[in-house]
Design a protein around this motif. Structure first.
Motif, mmCIF file in Angstrom:
data_model
loop_
_atom_site.group_PDB
_atom_site.id
_atom_site.type_symbol
_atom_site.label_atom_id
_atom_site.label_comp_id
_atom_site.label_asym_id
_atom_site.label_seq_id
_atom_site.Cartn_x
_atom_site.Cartn_y
_atom_site.Cartn_z
ATOM 1 N N MET A 60 -10.885 -4.610 3.024
ATOM 2 C CA MET A 60 -11.321 -5.362 1.328
ATOM 3 C C MET A 60 -10.733 -4.502 0.158
ATOM 4 S SD MET A 60 -12.077 -7.717 2.553
ATOM 5 C CE MET A 60 -13.110 -7.991 1.043
ATOM 6 N N GLY A 61 -10.083 -3.377 1.015
ATOM 7 C CA GLY A 61 -9.260 -2.403 -0.729
ATOM 8 C C GLY A 61 -7.844 -3.010 -1.542
ATOM 9 N N LYS A 62 -8.394 -2.336 -2.425
ATOM 10 C CA LYS A 62 -7.002 -2.809 -3.276
ATOM 11 C C LYS A 62 -6.501 -1.654 -3.711
ATOM 12 C CE LYS A 62 -10.314 -5.520 -4.047
ATOM 13 N NZ LYS A 62 -11.831 -5.332 -4.316
ATOM 14 N N VAL A 63 -4.837 -2.397 -3.837
ATOM 15 C CA VAL A 63 -4.459 -0.934 -4.246
ATOM 16 C C VAL A 63 -3.514 -1.527 -5.634
ATOM 17 C CG1 VAL A 63 -2.206 -1.689 -2.390
ATOM 18 C CG2 VAL A 63 -1.437 0.386 -4.162
ATOM 19 N N VAL A 64 -3.633 -0.714 -6.642
ATOM 20 C CA VAL A 64 -3.668 -1.530 -7.924
ATOM 21 C C VAL A 64 -1.609 -1.020 -8.784
ATOM 22 C CG1 VAL A 64 -3.486 -2.279 -10.260
ATOM 23 C CG2 VAL A 64 -5.307 -2.401 -8.082
ATOM 24 N N THR A 65 -0.587 -1.308 -8.787
ATOM 25 C CA THR A 65 0.452 -0.416 -8.744
ATOM 26 C C THR A 65 0.654 -0.398 -10.268
ATOM 27 O OG1 THR A 65 2.400 0.076 -8.170
ATOM 28 C CG2 THR A 65 2.284 -2.211 -7.842
ATOM 29 N N TYR A 66 1.678 0.386 -11.192
ATOM 30 C CA TYR A 66 0.969 -0.129 -12.489
ATOM 31 C C TYR A 66 2.392 1.236 -13.187
ATOM 32 C CZ TYR A 66 -1.607 3.820 -13.002
ATOM 33 O OH TYR A 66 -2.342 5.008 -12.664
ATOM 34 N N LEU B 30 -1.093 -9.357 4.993
ATOM 35 C CA LEU B 30 -2.347 -8.653 4.747
ATOM 36 C C LEU B 30 -3.239 -9.606 4.392
ATOM 37 C CD1 LEU B 30 -0.936 -9.387 0.629
ATOM 38 C CD2 LEU B 30 -1.591 -7.128 1.201
ATOM 39 N N LEU B 31 -3.479 -10.762 5.258
ATOM 40 C CA LEU B 31 -4.267 -11.878 6.121
ATOM 41 C C LEU B 31 -5.295 -10.377 7.407
ATOM 42 C CD1 LEU B 31 -4.592 -15.418 6.862
ATOM 43 C CD2 LEU B 31 -4.873 -13.443 8.570
ATOM 44 N N GLN B 32 -4.301 -9.529 8.423
ATOM 45 C CA GLN B 32 -5.011 -9.435 8.983
ATOM 46 C C GLN B 32 -5.194 -8.251 8.616
ATOM 47 O OE1 GLN B 32 -0.948 -9.281 11.477
ATOM 48 N NE2 GLN B 32 -1.953 -11.272 12.771
ATOM 49 N N ALA B 33 -5.292 -7.675 7.465
ATOM 50 C CA ALA B 33 -5.821 -6.627 6.943
ATOM 51 C C ALA B 33 -6.933 -6.407 6.238
ATOM 52 C CB ALA B 33 -4.446 -5.144 6.387
ATOM 53 N N ASN B 34 -6.893 -7.135 5.677
ATOM 54 C CA ASN B 34 -8.153 -7.187 4.398
ATOM 55 C C ASN B 34 -7.787 -6.346 3.402
ATOM 56 O OD1 ASN B 34 -10.250 -9.952 5.949
ATOM 57 N ND2 ASN B 34 -10.397 -8.145 7.487
ATOM 58 N N ARG B 35 -6.629 -6.628 2.457
ATOM 59 C CA ARG B 35 -6.349 -5.529 1.610
ATOM 60 C C ARG B 35 -5.329 -6.553 0.586
ATOM 61 N NH1 ARG B 35 -4.101 -0.951 5.874
ATOM 62 N NH2 ARG B 35 -5.628 -0.131 6.106
ATOM 63 N N ALA B 36 -5.225 -5.882 -0.821
ATOM 64 C CA ALA B 36 -4.989 -6.211 -1.681
ATOM 65 C C ALA B 36 -3.767 -6.111 -2.445
ATOM 66 C CB ALA B 36 -6.061 -7.078 -2.687
ATOM 67 N N VAL B 37 -2.666 -6.035 -3.072
ATOM 68 C CA VAL B 37 -1.610 -5.351 -3.390
ATOM 69 C C VAL B 37 -1.877 -5.959 -4.785
ATOM 70 C CG1 VAL B 37 0.425 -4.347 -3.205
ATOM 71 C CG2 VAL B 37 -1.228 -4.998 -1.359
ATOM 72 N N CYS B 38 -1.861 -5.628 -6.118
ATOM 73 C CA CYS B 38 -1.704 -5.668 -7.826
ATOM 74 C C CYS B 38 -0.288 -5.497 -7.782
ATOM 75 C CB CYS B 38 -3.204 -6.249 -7.915
ATOM 76 S SG CYS B 38 -4.611 -6.741 -7.091
ATOM 77 N N GLY B 39 -0.794 -5.846 -9.203
ATOM 78 C CA GLY B 39 0.832 -5.099 -9.926
ATOM 79 C C GLY B 39 0.075 -5.725 -11.356
ATOM 80 N N PHE B 40 0.281 -4.280 -12.487
ATOM 81 C CA PHE B 40 -0.156 -4.387 -14.230
ATOM 82 C C PHE B 40 0.402 -3.560 -14.836
ATOM 83 C CE2 PHE B 40 -2.136 -2.974 -17.793
ATOM 84 C CZ PHE B 40 -3.040 -3.813 -17.926
ATOM 85 N N HIS B 41 1.020 -4.796 -15.731
ATOM 86 C CA HIS B 41 2.004 -4.589 -16.612
ATOM 87 C C HIS B 41 1.793 -4.634 -18.180
ATOM 88 C CE1 HIS B 41 5.411 -2.889 -19.024
ATOM 89 N NE2 HIS B 41 5.957 -2.788 -17.935
ATOM 90 N N LEU B 42 0.467 -3.698 -19.024
ATOM 91 C CA LEU B 42 0.150 -4.589 -20.319
ATOM 92 C C LEU B 42 1.120 -5.044 -20.990
ATOM 93 C CD1 LEU B 42 -2.250 -4.290 -21.696
ATOM 94 C CD2 LEU B 42 -1.562 -1.980 -22.706
ATOM 95 N N GLY B 43 2.804 -4.547 -20.675
ATOM 96 C CA GLY B 43 3.321 -4.991 -21.599
ATOM 97 C C GLY B 43 3.884 -6.992 -21.797
ATOM 98 N N TYR B 44 3.701 -7.090 -20.634
ATOM 99 C CA TYR B 44 3.800 -8.606 -20.151
ATOM 100 C C TYR B 44 2.553 -9.100 -20.372
ATOM 101 C CZ TYR B 44 8.271 -7.049 -18.475
ATOM 102 O OH TYR B 44 9.320 -6.588 -18.382
ATOM 103 N N LEU B 45 1.688 -8.404 -20.880
ATOM 104 C CA LEU B 45 0.079 -9.513 -21.363
ATOM 105 C C LEU B 45 0.342 -9.740 -23.066
ATOM 106 C CD1 LEU B 45 -2.659 -7.962 -18.819
ATOM 107 C CD2 LEU B 45 -2.139 -9.890 -18.698
ATOM 108 N N ASP B 46 1.169 -9.294 -23.090
ATOM 109 C CA ASP B 46 0.930 -9.810 -25.070
ATOM 110 C C ASP B 46 0.493 -11.034 -25.514
ATOM 111 O OD1 ASP B 46 3.566 -10.011 -24.704
ATOM 112 O OD2 ASP B 46 4.431 -8.584 -25.709
#
Ligand SMILES: NC(=O)c1ccc[n+]([C@@H]2O[C@H](COP(=O)([O-])OP(=O)(O)OC[C@H]3O[C@@H](n4cnc5c(N)ncnc54)[C@H](OP(=O)(O)O)[C@@H]3O)[C@@H](O)[C@H]2O)c1
Length: 327
Positions: free
Chosen positions: A211-217, A248-264
């Motif tokens: 259930m862990g998450k890696v968030v790449t930014y 991902l399904l088998q690992a119960n993990r999430a990978v996310c990407g974040f970029h504030l510049g694209y939230l303008d």
């Protein structure tokens, strides 16, 4: 009536990935994500040259001190921005703190809470923990009960990390941070904040608990010094992490990407985060950590850049228009 407002800058946040300003600063490209600054719509502070207010923003009173979140072009003395990109500076907050707040804390907040779902008892790996975003993230972790923070940084910065709330500082120059974390927490961590990219994203993913998450930014591994390094570029590209939906399904993990510049375009979303951050500031839970303040003159801008390129900074490096200040 226009919804833009003209503001004159009092302090502007700087980022290692931003190029130094040119003389024709108006069209200057800046932070790839977003840039920030603090400004006043009043004639009182001596550093400010010209102030005109034309907008219907949340804050439309001449004299308001505002901070600005803008995608680029903030390394100059005067800017015109849509008023929805301005936020009222709390009375107790200095211009320098305001300039250091928005990009670092919005990024840290959204990575930790919106993607990371940080909960009491969680453990978090914060890379670049002595940088602007890293210091913000560690303070935000402290607002949740019983969070264990692993923070990577050079050994010389570990005292500052401990003072800020890092539970386990790790010198990534001399220690394998994966081994170190596994020794302390064999199951790994709940959240990995990944501003590095390349092989570090895979290491982060493999450190996750169920259930862990890696968030790449970020992609800081692309930068190894003041000059472009083609080997580092190639290495980072080659080691780019990839994963399939089935894995991902088998690992119960999430990978996310974040970029504030694209939230303008997401004004309500970002404004909501800023409101929560200002509440945390007013309650004394967060306080931007400022490494140094540099006058807005070319020769010193180069020195400010050097401070970051040599990885000396702890917290935010700021540029201010006007005369030199004691650092
Ligand atoms: N996606 C977004 O919206 C967003 C927004 C803001 C920032 N970012 C990214 O977040 C990262 C952190 O930004 P920041 O402003 O907090 O940085 P910063 O304040 O400039 O921090 C830099 C520090 O990180 C450490 N570091 C560790 N590995 C590094 C590497 N491979 N290259 C350069 N520095 C490294 C260095 O300290 P030690 O070596 O001493 O530990 C350095 O002093 C950057 O990658 C930036 O692009 C992304």
């Amino acid at each position: 009536m226009s919804d833009e407002r003209e503001v004159a800058e009092a302090a502007t946040g700087e980022d290692a990935s931003s190029p130094p300003p040119k003389t024709e600063a108006a069209s200057d490209p800046q932070h790839p994500a977003a840039s920030e600054g603090a400004a006043a719509a009043a004639a009182s502070p001596p550093l400010l040259r010209c102030l005109v207010l034309t907008g219907f923003g949340g804050y439309d009173k001449a004299g308001d001190r505002v901070m600005v979140l803008n995608r680029s072009g903030m390394w100059q003395e005067e800017v015109t921005v849509p008023s929805v990109q301005t936020f009222l500076i709390p009375e107790a907050m200095t211009f320098e703190e305001a300039a250091a707040l928005l990009v670092n804390y919005i990024t840290a907040y959204m990575v930790l809470f919106d993607f990371g779902n940080l909960q009491p008892g969680h453990s978090v790996l914060v890379h670049m923990a002595a940088g602007g975003v890293g210091m913000a993230a560690v303070q935000l972790c402290r607002t949740v009960e019983n969070v264990t923070v692993f923070g990577t940084a050079s050994a010389s910065k570990h005292e500052a990390l401990k003072e800020n709330g890092v539970t386990h500082p790790i010198d990534y120059h001399t220690t394998d941070y994966v081994d170190e974390i596994k020794k302390i927490s064999p199951k790994g961590v709940d959240i990995v904040m990944d501003p590095l990219g390349g092989s570090d994203t895979a290491k982060g993913y493999n450190l996750l608990k169920p259930m862990g998450k890696v968030v790449t930014y970020g992609m800081a591994n692309l930068l190894t010094g003041p000059k472009r390094n083609l080997m580092a570029l190639a290495r980072t590209w080659w080691n780019q992490f990839s994963v399939t939906a089935l894995q991902l399904l088998q690992a119960n993990r999430a990978v996310c990407g974040f970029h504030l510049g694209y939230l303008d375009g997401e004004v309500e979303l970002v404004s909501g985060v800023v409101a929560r951050l200002l509440a945390l500031y007013n309650q004394g839970h967060i306080k931007p950590h400022i490494d140094s303040v540099w006058p807005f003159e070319k020769v010193n801008v180069a020195d400010a850049m050097k401070q970051m390129q040599e990885k000396k900074n702890v917290g935010k490096v700021l540029l201010v228009p006007g005369p030199e200040k004691e650092n």
